[in-house]
Each structure stands twice: as C-alpha cells, then as structure tokens.
Design an enzyme around this catalytic site. Structure first.
Site, PDB file in Angstrom:
ATOM      1  N   ASP A  11      44.811 -35.666 -57.741  1.00  9.70           N
ATOM      2  CA  ASP A  11      43.530 -36.191 -58.197  1.00  9.70           C
ATOM      3  C   ASP A  11      42.815 -36.792 -56.992  1.00  9.70           C
ATOM      4  O   ASP A  11      43.417 -37.016 -55.943  1.00  9.70           O
ATOM      5  CB  ASP A  11      43.755 -37.276 -59.272  1.00  9.70           C
ATOM      6  CG  ASP A  11      42.441 -37.891 -59.746  1.00  9.70           C
ATOM      7  OD1 ASP A  11      41.481 -37.137 -59.991  1.00  9.70           O
ATOM      8  OD2 ASP A  11      42.349 -39.127 -59.850  1.00  9.70           O
ATOM      9  N   SER A  12      41.540 -37.095 -57.174  1.00  8.97           N
ATOM     10  CA  SER A  12      40.778 -37.746 -56.103  1.00  8.97           C
ATOM     11  C   SER A  12      41.292 -39.165 -55.846  1.00  8.97           C
ATOM     12  O   SER A  12      41.047 -39.724 -54.787  1.00  8.97           O
ATOM     13  CB  SER A  12      39.304 -37.801 -56.492  1.00  8.97           C
ATOM     14  OG  SER A  12      39.171 -38.411 -57.769  1.00  8.97           O
ATOM     15  N   TYR A  43      35.216 -37.984 -55.753  1.00  8.95           N
ATOM     16  CA  TYR A  43      34.812 -36.585 -55.604  1.00  8.95           C
ATOM     17  C   TYR A  43      33.535 -36.302 -56.416  1.00  8.95           C
ATOM     18  O   TYR A  43      32.811 -35.363 -56.109  1.00  8.95           O
ATOM     19  CB  TYR A  43      35.916 -35.654 -56.125  1.00  8.95           C
ATOM     20  CG  TYR A  43      37.118 -35.456 -55.218  1.00  8.95           C
ATOM     21  CD1 TYR A  43      37.324 -36.224 -54.064  1.00  8.95           C
ATOM     22  CD2 TYR A  43      38.063 -34.483 -55.532  1.00  8.95           C
ATOM     23  CE1 TYR A  43      38.442 -36.021 -53.260  1.00  8.95           C
ATOM     24  CE2 TYR A  43      39.175 -34.273 -54.727  1.00  8.95           C
ATOM     25  CZ  TYR A  43      39.365 -35.038 -53.593  1.00  8.95           C
ATOM     26  OH  TYR A  43      40.471 -34.825 -52.807  1.00  8.95           O
ATOM     27  N   GLY A  44      33.301 -37.120 -57.446  1.00  9.11           N
ATOM     28  CA  GLY A  44      32.196 -36.870 -58.382  1.00  9.11           C
ATOM     29  C   GLY A  44      30.856 -36.549 -57.728  1.00  9.11           C
ATOM     30  O   GLY A  44      30.208 -35.571 -58.083  1.00  9.11           O
ATOM     31  N   CYS A  74      42.167 -33.792 -61.692  1.00 10.13           N
ATOM     32  CA  CYS A  74      40.784 -34.233 -61.488  1.00 10.13           C
ATOM     33  C   CYS A  74      39.816 -33.208 -62.099  1.00 10.13           C
ATOM     34  O   CYS A  74      39.883 -32.012 -61.772  1.00 10.13           O
ATOM     35  CB  CYS A  74      40.540 -34.339 -59.985  1.00 10.13           C
ATOM     36  SG  CYS A  74      38.875 -34.822 -59.529  1.00 10.13           S
ATOM     37  N   ASN A  75      38.928 -33.681 -62.962  1.00 11.51           N
ATOM     38  CA  ASN A  75      37.951 -32.778 -63.586  1.00 11.51           C
ATOM     39  C   ASN A  75      36.997 -32.185 -62.552  1.00 11.51           C
ATOM     40  O   ASN A  75      36.657 -31.015 -62.609  1.00 11.51           O
ATOM     41  CB  ASN A  75      37.135 -33.529 -64.640  1.00 11.51           C
ATOM     42  CG  ASN A  75      37.940 -33.825 -65.878  1.00 11.51           C
ATOM     43  OD1 ASN A  75      37.813 -33.156 -66.884  1.00 11.51           O
ATOM     44  ND2 ASN A  75      38.791 -34.831 -65.811  1.00 11.51           N
ATOM     45  N   THR A  76      36.562 -33.027 -61.600  1.00 11.24           N
ATOM     46  CA  THR A  76      35.608 -32.546 -60.594  1.00 11.24           C
ATOM     47  C   THR A  76      36.258 -31.478 -59.714  1.00 11.24           C
ATOM     48  O   THR A  76      35.652 -30.441 -59.425  1.00 11.24           O
ATOM     49  CB  THR A  76      35.100 -33.729 -59.726  1.00 11.24           C
ATOM     50  OG1 THR A  76      34.713 -34.806 -60.583  1.00 11.24           O
ATOM     51  CG2 THR A  76      33.943 -33.321 -58.868  1.00 11.24           C
ATOM     52  N   GLU A 153      37.507 -48.603 -62.641  1.00 10.58           N
ATOM     53  CA  GLU A 153      38.250 -49.057 -61.460  1.00 10.58           C
ATOM     54  C   GLU A 153      38.258 -50.583 -61.390  1.00 10.58           C
ATOM     55  O   GLU A 153      39.192 -51.198 -60.912  1.00 10.58           O
ATOM     56  CB  GLU A 153      37.611 -48.499 -60.177  1.00 10.58           C
ATOM     57  CG  GLU A 153      37.619 -47.003 -60.094  1.00 10.58           C
ATOM     58  CD  GLU A 153      38.738 -46.446 -59.236  1.00 10.58           C
ATOM     59  OE1 GLU A 153      39.203 -47.157 -58.343  1.00 10.58           O
ATOM     60  OE2 GLU A 153      39.139 -45.296 -59.489  1.00 10.58           O
ATOM     61  N   CYS A 185      36.704 -36.595 -67.672  1.00 14.29           N
ATOM     62  CA  CYS A 185      36.930 -37.318 -66.415  1.00 14.29           C
ATOM     63  C   CYS A 185      38.231 -38.110 -66.562  1.00 14.29           C
ATOM     64  O   CYS A 185      38.508 -38.659 -67.633  1.00 14.29           O
ATOM     65  CB  CYS A 185      35.761 -38.261 -66.150  1.00 14.29           C
ATOM     66  SG  CYS A 185      36.007 -39.326 -64.716  1.00 14.29           S
ATOM     67  N   THR A 186      38.983 -38.160 -65.471  1.00 13.31           N
ATOM     68  CA  THR A 186      40.290 -38.834 -65.489  1.00 13.31           C
ATOM     69  C   THR A 186      40.210 -40.278 -65.980  1.00 13.31           C
ATOM     70  O   THR A 186      41.152 -40.790 -66.568  1.00 13.31           O
ATOM     71  CB  THR A 186      40.848 -38.894 -64.053  1.00 13.31           C
ATOM     72  OG1 THR A 186      39.803 -39.317 -63.177  1.00 13.31           O
ATOM     73  CG2 THR A 186      41.390 -37.555 -63.632  1.00 13.31           C
ATOM     74  N   HIS A 187      39.083 -40.934 -65.703  1.00 22.59           N
ATOM     75  CA  HIS A 187      38.988 -42.368 -65.995  1.00 22.59           C
ATOM     76  C   HIS A 187      38.639 -42.683 -67.451  1.00 22.59           C
ATOM     77  O   HIS A 187      38.866 -43.785 -67.915  1.00 22.59           O
ATOM     78  CB  HIS A 187      37.933 -43.014 -65.094  1.00 22.59           C
ATOM     79  CG  HIS A 187      38.346 -43.124 -63.660  1.00 22.59           C
ATOM     80  ND1 HIS A 187      38.747 -42.040 -62.923  1.00 22.59           N
ATOM     81  CD2 HIS A 187      38.443 -44.206 -62.839  1.00 22.59           C
ATOM     82  CE1 HIS A 187      39.045 -42.442 -61.702  1.00 22.59           C
ATOM     83  NE2 HIS A 187      38.879 -43.747 -61.627  1.00 22.59           N
TER      84      HIS A 187
HETATM   85  N1  DGL Z   1      38.907 -37.840 -60.790  1.00 26.50           N
HETATM   86  C1  DGL Z   1      37.482 -37.665 -60.990  1.00 26.50           C
HETATM   87  C2  DGL Z   1      37.254 -36.729 -62.180  1.00 26.50           C
HETATM   88  O1  DGL Z   1      38.077 -36.592 -63.070  1.00 26.50           O
HETATM   89  C3  DGL Z   1      36.783 -38.993 -61.210  1.00 26.50           C
HETATM   90  C4  DGL Z   1      36.730 -39.873 -59.971  1.00 26.50           C
HETATM   91  C5  DGL Z   1      35.956 -39.234 -58.822  1.00 26.50           C
HETATM   92  O2  DGL Z   1      34.714 -39.134 -58.903  1.00 26.50           O
HETATM   93  O3  DGL Z   1      36.595 -38.827 -57.859  1.00 26.50           O
HETATM   94  O4  DGL Z   1      36.247 -36.094 -62.231  1.00 26.50           O
END
Ligand code: DGL
Length: 267
Positions: A11-12, A43-44, A74-76, A153, A185-187
């Site tokens: 993940d990012s 990464y977003g 990570c979704n992005t 976060e 998104c992971t969060h």
């Molecule tokens: N992990 C990213 C996602 O799931 C979220 C955090 C980021 O922007 O890196 O898209």
C-alpha cells in the site's frame, strides 16, 4: 512457488493494513509480508505514471522476498498500476477494485451504486469500468473524498468536523438514491460506523478489504497455494520511512499490536 511462501501485500502507507486485517481473519495460517510506502504516501493526488513506477518498484522487491501472490491493497495503485503488474510479473496479482465492484453489483437492488475514493481512483474511472463490465444497467455515481485520508490518519474517525465533511461529500448519494456505496480507499473502513449514520440504514456499505481477502482465498485455493493448516501465520511489516510512526499508528488499522517494523528504502 510453494504453499508455504508468504503473501505479499503493499500500500502507499499504513492504510492497507485494513486489508491485512481481513487476510489474517480469513487466512489465519498464511505468512504475510506487508510493504507500506510511507516515504512517498499519499498516492491519491499523484499522476498515474508516478504511481505505476512506485508500484513496479515495490512489486519487484516483494518478488525478491519470494512471495507467492501480490495483493495490491491500495485502491489508487490498483486503479493505475494493476494491469501493468499483472502483465509484467510472473505470479498472481490481485487488486482491490474488481472484488469491491463485484460485491457492489451483488448487493444493489436498484442498480444505483455510489463509489468514494481518492482523486486518483475516482479520476481513473476504474470502478466505473469494473462495475459496468459486470452489469451494464448499473448507474455509477462517483465522488472523490480527498479530505478523508488525512482525517483518518489524524484519528478523527467520528468528530463533528469529520461528520460535516462527510455530509458534504455524501450529499450526491442521498439525492441520487444510491442503495450501495463502495468504500474505495484503504482508509475508509475506519470511518464505516460514521459513514453508515450519514448515508442512512438503507444504503449498504461495501468494504473492499473483506472482498479482496475473499478473492485472495479463491486464487490461492484454485492454484493449490493455500498454506497447510498446521502453519503459523507470522507477519513481517516493512515501511519505506518512519517505521516508528508505522508501529504506533498501524495498530489502529490492523486491529492488533505490531511488534516490529523494518525500514527498506526503494527508488
Ligand atoms: N492507499 C490509498 C488508497 O487506497 C489512500 C492513501 C493515499 O492517497 O495514498 O487509495
């Protein structure tokens, strides 16, 4: 490649631990190596090319650790890099978009599906494509929610400020009568109880983490790569920067204590 080899997850940053949490629940005997790119998060807002380059570097490192499968938590990174990783690496690579899209199509009754994610994920149109590839009649309403990542976060999971922002972001979903909302998104799984209150009881929330772990389980089973029942599921956590911060914050995402975080610099 053997069933005793670990699963590689990346993940990012620390958010992808929500996927590890589900993997541990559904596949308790698996060894897991998790790489969080804390030096280059988020990464977003980054360009697709940059996210692809970072993802490629991490996947190369995971393959060097002899993982049997890679889960892009990570979704992005999934939105921008999954196709390239699946083409360029000689092992199964699983992303979070497809499982989330499938679950949303199964859950919806009125074919109106909402998707929330980072700017990169929403602008890529990856969820739209994945949902329409399964169901032509689905109507997708997508909304980037860039403020959610820093709020999570910060640990602001259910403050008045977070609720106000959520109401603002989620307004299109109530007026468009979506009955299913993908947390892309992971969060966002950490915001689930608050988001459920904001969108109301009639909207089903889809957590990509649960679906991705189920997909990983299917892929390992198909290829006879599931760890034998007697194996001990040890986990290794690696961050590209600030391992101490990862150790302290990671617990919230993982739902369990983390003993040690290694630092590995890439690029
Ligand atoms: N992990 C990213 C996602 O799931 C979220 C955090 C980021 O922007 O890196 O898209």
């Amino acid at each position: 490649m053997s069933p005793r080899d670990p699963i590689g997850v990346f993940d990012s940053g620390i958010g992808g631990l929500t996927v590890v949490r589900e993997l541990v629940r559904q596949l308790p005997h698996e060894r897991i190596i998790y790489f969080g790119d804390t030096a280059r998060v988020p990464y977003g807002p980054k360009s697709p090319d940059t996210v692809r380059r970072y993802s490629n570097e991490i996947a190369t490192w995971l393959v060097e650790q002899r993982v049997k499968v890679i889960v892009v938590a990570c979704n992005t990174a999934t939105a921008h890099a999954l196709e390239n990783l699946q083409r360029d690496f000689p092992l199964p690579v699983i992303g979070v978009v497809q499982p989330g899209a499938r679950a949303a199509v199964c859950a919806t009754r009125n074919h109106r599906i909402g998707v929330i994610g980072t700017l990169g994920t929403i602008n890529s149109g990856a969820y739209d494509r994945a949902i329409h590839a399964i169901s032509r009649e689905a109507d997708v309403v997508a909304q980037a929610c860039p403020l959610f990542v820093p709020l999570v976060e910060e640990g602001w999971l259910d403050t008045e400020a977070t609720r106000l922002i959520a109401r603002e972001y989620l307004r299109p979903f109530t007026s468009d009568h979506v009955d299913t909302l993908v947390l892309g998104c992971t969060h966002y799984p950490l915001l689930k109880p608050m988001l459920a209150q904001v969108v109301g009881r009639d909207v089903r929330l889809i957590d990509s983490a649960e679906e991705t772990a189920a997909e990983t389980c299917r892929v390992l089973t198909e290829r006879n790569l599931v760890a034998p029942p007697g194996s001990v599921g040890t986990h290794r956590f690696v961050a590209s920067d600030a391992p101490d911060h990862f150790l302290r914050q990671g617990q919230r995402f993982l739902g369990a204590a983390i003993d040690e975080v290694e630092k590995v610099t890439l690029g």
